[in-house]
Design a protein around this motif. Structure first.
Motif, PDB file in Angstrom:
ATOM      1  N   ALA A   3       4.481  -6.338   2.056  1.00 29.88           N
ATOM      2  CA  ALA A   3       3.725  -5.746   2.959  1.00 29.88           C
ATOM      3  C   ALA A   3       2.764  -6.843   3.597  1.00 29.88           C
ATOM      4  O   ALA A   3       1.994  -7.275   3.011  1.00 29.88           O
ATOM      5  N   THR A   4       2.621  -6.719   4.855  1.00 29.92           N
ATOM      6  CA  THR A   4       1.865  -7.638   5.541  1.00 29.92           C
ATOM      7  C   THR A   4       0.677  -6.790   6.214  1.00 29.92           C
ATOM      8  O   THR A   4      -0.174  -7.379   7.212  1.00 29.92           O
ATOM      9  N   TYR A   5       0.886  -5.622   6.564  1.00 25.38           N
ATOM     10  CA  TYR A   5       0.014  -4.545   7.323  1.00 25.38           C
ATOM     11  C   TYR A   5       0.104  -3.383   6.634  1.00 25.38           C
ATOM     12  O   TYR A   5       1.040  -3.009   5.966  1.00 25.38           O
ATOM     13  N   GLY A   6      -1.170  -2.818   6.934  1.00 26.24           N
ATOM     14  CA  GLY A   6      -1.516  -1.440   5.903  1.00 26.24           C
ATOM     15  C   GLY A   6      -2.514  -0.765   6.655  1.00 26.24           C
ATOM     16  O   GLY A   6      -3.384  -1.240   7.446  1.00 26.24           O
ATOM     17  N   PHE A   7      -2.482   0.464   6.213  1.00 23.33           N
ATOM     18  CA  PHE A   7      -3.780   1.256   6.698  1.00 23.33           C
ATOM     19  C   PHE A   7      -4.090   2.442   5.712  1.00 23.33           C
ATOM     20  O   PHE A   7      -3.230   2.740   5.091  1.00 23.33           O
ATOM     21  N   THR A   8      -5.359   3.061   5.687  1.00 22.04           N
ATOM     22  CA  THR A   8      -5.620   4.284   4.897  1.00 22.04           C
ATOM     23  C   THR A   8      -6.162   5.114   6.139  1.00 22.04           C
ATOM     24  O   THR A   8      -6.513   4.787   7.186  1.00 22.04           O
ATOM     25  N   HIS A  39      10.920  -0.576   6.315  1.00 20.99           N
ATOM     26  CA  HIS A  39       9.826  -1.250   6.651  1.00 20.99           C
ATOM     27  C   HIS A  39       8.546  -0.675   6.179  1.00 20.99           C
ATOM     28  O   HIS A  39       7.512  -1.337   6.069  1.00 20.99           O
ATOM     29  N   CYS A  40       8.651   0.461   5.431  1.00 25.18           N
ATOM     30  CA  CYS A  40       7.539   1.214   5.010  1.00 25.18           C
ATOM     31  C   CYS A  40       7.639   0.999   3.455  1.00 25.18           C
ATOM     32  O   CYS A  40       8.461   1.477   2.770  1.00 25.18           O
ATOM     33  N   LEU A  41       6.879   0.197   2.976  1.00 28.58           N
ATOM     34  CA  LEU A  41       6.951  -0.202   1.573  1.00 28.58           C
ATOM     35  C   LEU A  41       5.837   0.601   0.508  1.00 28.58           C
ATOM     36  O   LEU A  41       6.024   0.685  -0.688  1.00 28.58           O
ATOM     37  N   VAL A  42       4.768   1.218   1.194  1.00 32.11           N
ATOM     38  CA  VAL A  42       3.903   2.178   0.658  1.00 32.11           C
ATOM     39  C   VAL A  42       3.840   3.437   1.469  1.00 32.11           C
ATOM     40  O   VAL A  42       3.356   3.151   2.368  1.00 32.11           O
ATOM     41  N   TYR A  43       3.635   4.461   0.806  1.00 32.12           N
ATOM     42  CA  TYR A  43       3.394   5.586   1.421  1.00 32.12           C
ATOM     43  C   TYR A  43       3.078   6.746   0.236  1.00 32.12           C
ATOM     44  O   TYR A  43       3.935   7.313  -0.340  1.00 32.12           O
ATOM     45  N   LEU A  44       1.831   6.877   0.367  1.00 33.77           N
ATOM     46  CA  LEU A  44       1.057   7.505  -0.724  1.00 33.77           C
ATOM     47  C   LEU A  44       0.017   8.508  -0.043  1.00 33.77           C
ATOM     48  O   LEU A  44      -0.713   8.474   0.753  1.00 33.77           O
ATOM     49  N   VAL A  45       0.428  10.007  -0.399  1.00 33.33           N
ATOM     50  CA  VAL A  45      -0.422  10.904   0.032  1.00 33.33           C
ATOM     51  C   VAL A  45      -1.128  11.585  -1.251  1.00 33.33           C
ATOM     52  O   VAL A  45      -0.570  11.931  -2.058  1.00 33.33           O
ATOM     53  N   SER A  46      -2.443  11.724  -0.807  1.00 31.55           N
ATOM     54  CA  SER A  46      -3.282  12.367  -1.794  1.00 31.55           C
ATOM     55  C   SER A  46      -4.210  13.274  -1.370  1.00 31.55           C
ATOM     56  O   SER A  46      -4.498  13.170   0.009  1.00 31.55           O
ATOM     57  N   ARG A  47      -4.840  14.072  -2.316  1.00 33.48           N
ATOM     58  CA  ARG A  47      -5.920  14.918  -1.873  1.00 33.48           C
ATOM     59  C   ARG A  47      -7.349  14.586  -2.563  1.00 33.48           C
ATOM     60  O   ARG A  47      -7.354  13.899  -3.360  1.00 33.48           O
ATOM     61  N   SER A  48      -8.298  14.759  -1.812  1.00 30.74           N
ATOM     62  CA  SER A  48      -9.682  14.743  -2.401  1.00 30.74           C
ATOM     63  C   SER A  48      -9.955  15.426  -3.710  1.00 30.74           C
ATOM     64  O   SER A  48      -9.319  16.842  -3.543  1.00 30.74           O
ATOM     65  N   ALA A  49     -10.354  15.186  -4.651  1.00 29.72           N
ATOM     66  CA  ALA A  49     -10.754  15.966  -5.757  1.00 29.72           C
ATOM     67  C   ALA A  49     -11.864  17.150  -5.610  1.00 29.72           C
ATOM     68  O   ALA A  49     -11.684  18.034  -6.343  1.00 29.72           O
ATOM     69  N   THR A  94      -8.490   2.973   8.727  1.00 34.59           N
ATOM     70  CA  THR A  94      -8.911   1.686   8.503  1.00 34.59           C
ATOM     71  C   THR A  94      -7.744   0.686   8.068  1.00 34.59           C
ATOM     72  O   THR A  94      -6.970   1.109   7.210  1.00 34.59           O
ATOM     73  N   ASP A  95      -7.657  -0.175   8.839  1.00 37.15           N
ATOM     74  CA  ASP A  95      -6.539  -1.058   8.898  1.00 37.15           C
ATOM     75  C   ASP A  95      -6.733  -2.138   7.688  1.00 37.15           C
ATOM     76  O   ASP A  95      -7.954  -2.402   7.612  1.00 37.15           O
ATOM     77  N   TYR A  96      -5.982  -2.679   7.203  1.00 34.71           N
ATOM     78  CA  TYR A  96      -6.256  -3.674   6.072  1.00 34.71           C
ATOM     79  C   TYR A  96      -4.852  -4.680   6.070  1.00 34.71           C
ATOM     80  O   TYR A  96      -3.748  -4.354   6.533  1.00 34.71           O
ATOM     81  N   VAL A  97      -5.002  -5.824   5.223  1.00 32.49           N
ATOM     82  CA  VAL A  97      -3.859  -6.711   5.211  1.00 32.49           C
ATOM     83  C   VAL A  97      -4.007  -6.882   3.625  1.00 32.49           C
ATOM     84  O   VAL A  97      -4.440  -7.288   2.716  1.00 32.49           O
ATOM     85  N   PRO A  98      -2.695  -6.406   3.244  1.00 33.43           N
ATOM     86  CA  PRO A  98      -2.505  -6.351   1.689  1.00 33.43           C
ATOM     87  C   PRO A  98      -2.108  -7.807   1.145  1.00 33.43           C
ATOM     88  O   PRO A  98      -1.905  -8.796   1.996  1.00 33.43           O
ATOM     89  N   VAL A  99      -3.062  -7.826   0.037  1.00 32.38           N
ATOM     90  CA  VAL A  99      -2.902  -9.257  -0.562  1.00 32.38           C
ATOM     91  C   VAL A  99      -1.871  -9.290  -1.875  1.00 32.38           C
ATOM     92  O   VAL A  99      -1.079  -9.977  -1.860  1.00 32.38           O
ATOM     93  N   ARG A 100      -1.984  -8.251  -2.676  1.00 30.66           N
ATOM     94  CA  ARG A 100      -1.162  -8.240  -3.898  1.00 30.66           C
ATOM     95  C   ARG A 100      -1.245  -6.861  -4.633  1.00 30.66           C
ATOM     96  O   ARG A 100      -2.393  -6.373  -4.564  1.00 30.66           O
ATOM     97  N   GLY A 101      -0.419  -6.461  -5.017  1.00 32.15           N
ATOM     98  CA  GLY A 101      -0.528  -4.989  -5.582  1.00 32.15           C
ATOM     99  C   GLY A 101       0.921  -4.737  -6.390  1.00 32.15           C
ATOM    100  O   GLY A 101       1.865  -5.402  -6.435  1.00 32.15           O
ATOM    101  N   LYS A 102       0.966  -3.373  -6.212  1.00 29.04           N
ATOM    102  CA  LYS A 102       2.331  -2.624  -7.008  1.00 29.04           C
ATOM    103  C   LYS A 102       2.558  -1.398  -6.129  1.00 29.04           C
ATOM    104  O   LYS A 102       1.619  -0.551  -5.991  1.00 29.04           O
ATOM    105  N   ALA A 103       3.781  -1.247  -5.648  1.00 23.27           N
ATOM    106  CA  ALA A 103       4.039  -0.016  -5.134  1.00 23.27           C
ATOM    107  C   ALA A 103       5.268   0.403  -5.974  1.00 23.27           C
ATOM    108  O   ALA A 103       5.945  -0.241  -6.583  1.00 23.27           O
ATOM    109  N   PHE A 104       5.621   1.740  -5.652  1.00 17.44           N
ATOM    110  CA  PHE A 104       6.546   2.525  -6.324  1.00 17.44           C
ATOM    111  C   PHE A 104       7.886   2.435  -5.457  1.00 17.44           C
ATOM    112  O   PHE A 104       7.940   2.324  -4.091  1.00 17.44           O
TER     113      PHE A 104
END
Length: 104
Positions: A3-8, A39-49, A94-104
């Motif tokens: 992933a070289t591009y992402g956002f929240t 091309h979508c390597l991370v897609y996570l939907v979450s709710r506010s606690a 908020t756009d971001y540039v992924p650096v490193r991590g783990k996706a499922f």
């Protein structure tokens, strides 16, 4: 793939519409939908606690160009059109540039 591009995105549903917003966003993982794209390597939907009507989406893409191309498609535009009426206010991105991590 990397992933070289992402956002929240933070989306605030109209009062009581949080469940419908989450369900709609999760259709983005269905075959032929944006989140199912290779091309979508991370897609996570979450709710506010603390507020069930606040929904967060995290996406990671192979490139910004791939993201824009996929979201210009009919499937993505259909989902986007259905999101608008569920929202109580403008979404925050908020756009971001992924650096490193783990996706499922």
């Amino acid at each position: 793939m990397i992933a070289t591009y992402g956002f929240t995105a933070t989306l605030t549903a109209r009062p009581g519409a949080g469940d419908r917003l989450v369900d709609l966003l999760l259709t983005g993982l269905d075959a032929g939908s944006p989140g199912a794209s290779e091309h979508c390597l991370v897609y996570l939907v979450s709710r506010s606690a603390s507020d069930p009507d606040v929904v967060h989406v995290i996406e990671g893409w192979t490139s910004e160009e791939d993201h824009h191309r996929v979201f210009a498609g009919e499937s993505a535009q259909a989902i986007v059109a259905r999101i608008g009426p569920l929202l109580a206010e403008e979404s925050e991105y908020t756009d971001y540039v992924p650096v490193r991590g783990k996706a499922f």
